[in-house]
Design an enzyme around this catalytic site. Structure first.
Site, PDB file in Angstrom:
ATOM      1  N   ARG A   3      -6.214   0.618  -4.314  1.00 10.73           N
ATOM      2  CA  ARG A   3      -5.242   0.147  -3.332  1.00 10.73           C
ATOM      3  C   ARG A   3      -5.186  -1.371  -3.292  1.00 10.73           C
ATOM      4  O   ARG A   3      -6.185  -2.039  -3.547  1.00 10.73           O
ATOM      5  CB  ARG A   3      -5.558   0.693  -1.944  1.00 10.73           C
ATOM      6  N   ASP A  11      -9.254  -0.610   7.973  1.00  7.23           N
ATOM      7  CA  ASP A  11      -9.768   0.466   8.814  1.00  7.23           C
ATOM      8  C   ASP A  11     -10.231  -0.090  10.154  1.00  7.23           C
ATOM      9  O   ASP A  11     -11.053  -1.017  10.192  1.00  7.23           O
ATOM     10  CB  ASP A  11     -10.958   1.165   8.150  1.00  7.23           C
ATOM     11  N   ASP A  48      -6.700  -1.979   2.110  1.00  2.00           N
ATOM     12  CA  ASP A  48      -7.053  -0.917   3.034  1.00  2.00           C
ATOM     13  C   ASP A  48      -7.621  -1.587   4.271  1.00  2.00           C
ATOM     14  O   ASP A  48      -8.532  -2.424   4.163  1.00  2.00           O
ATOM     15  CB  ASP A  48      -8.100   0.002   2.395  1.00  2.00           C
ATOM     16  N   ARG A 108       0.847  -1.201   0.000  1.00  2.00           N
ATOM     17  CA  ARG A 108       0.000   0.000   0.000  1.00  2.00           C
ATOM     18  C   ARG A 108       0.877   1.243   0.000  1.00  2.00           C
ATOM     19  O   ARG A 108       1.784   1.380   0.819  1.00  2.00           O
ATOM     20  CB  ARG A 108      -0.915   0.004   1.233  1.00  2.00           C
TER      21      ARG A 108
END
Length: 169
Positions: free
Chosen positions: A94, A99, A97, A85
């Protein structure tokens, strides 16, 4: 002894071998101290914002850990880096990711960490898989459950089932 907090992490990818990226992301979280206790199905989703790009695969995992919230975030960022990334343009394509959505009932806003995730309640690609594995988990600020947030989410983007939780490794 206090039980570890329930931690929820969203995963998304739209570059390279998307299925492999998700599985490698989950494996990376495990190597960095998160014990995965639940995996959502994998969903194919439309990109939200950013430049023109291909569809994403998204999922959510639930985990337990002895790590603090800052360390979980650092683990997420480390796994992203391990998978190539590169941060640049916001909402750009990407490889992976990750989160941090929720860390138990913690509410924190610092220069490096914000939990609950500040936009999770606006994103179907997060809420649909979260509600699948933890429909009753409550947003510590809004007071709504994952199922209630998913039902009320104004995001019109498509979120379609792609594959079973087994795709996550």
């Amino acid at each position: 002894m206090t039980p570890p907090p329930a931690v929820f992490v969203a995963l998304g990818t739209n570059l390279g071998d998307r299925e492999r990226n998700l599985a490698r992301g989950v494996a990376g979280l495990t190597r960095r101290g998160l014990h995965i206790t639940a995996r959502s199905s994998v969903y194919e989703t439309e990109p939200v914002g950013g430049p023109a790009q291909g569809a994403y695969l998204n999922a959510v995992v639930q985990a337990e850990t002895a790590l603090g919230a800052e360390a979980v975030l650092a683990s997420c960022l480390g796994v992203e880096r391990d998978l190539g990334r590169v941060r640049g343009v916001a909402n750009a394509p990407r490889t992976l990711d990750l989160d941090l959505l929720l860390y138990g009932g913690l509410v924190a806003r610092t220069a490096s960490l914000e939990v609950p995730h500040p936009r999770m309640h606006e994103r179907r690609f997060v809420l649909v898989p979260l509600a699948e594995i933890a429909p009753g988990v409550r947003h510590p600020v809004l007071g709504l459950t994952a199922a209630e947030m998913a039902a009320a989410c104004p995001d019109p983007s498509a979120v379609e089932i792609f594959g079973p939780p087994g795709l996550l490794g």
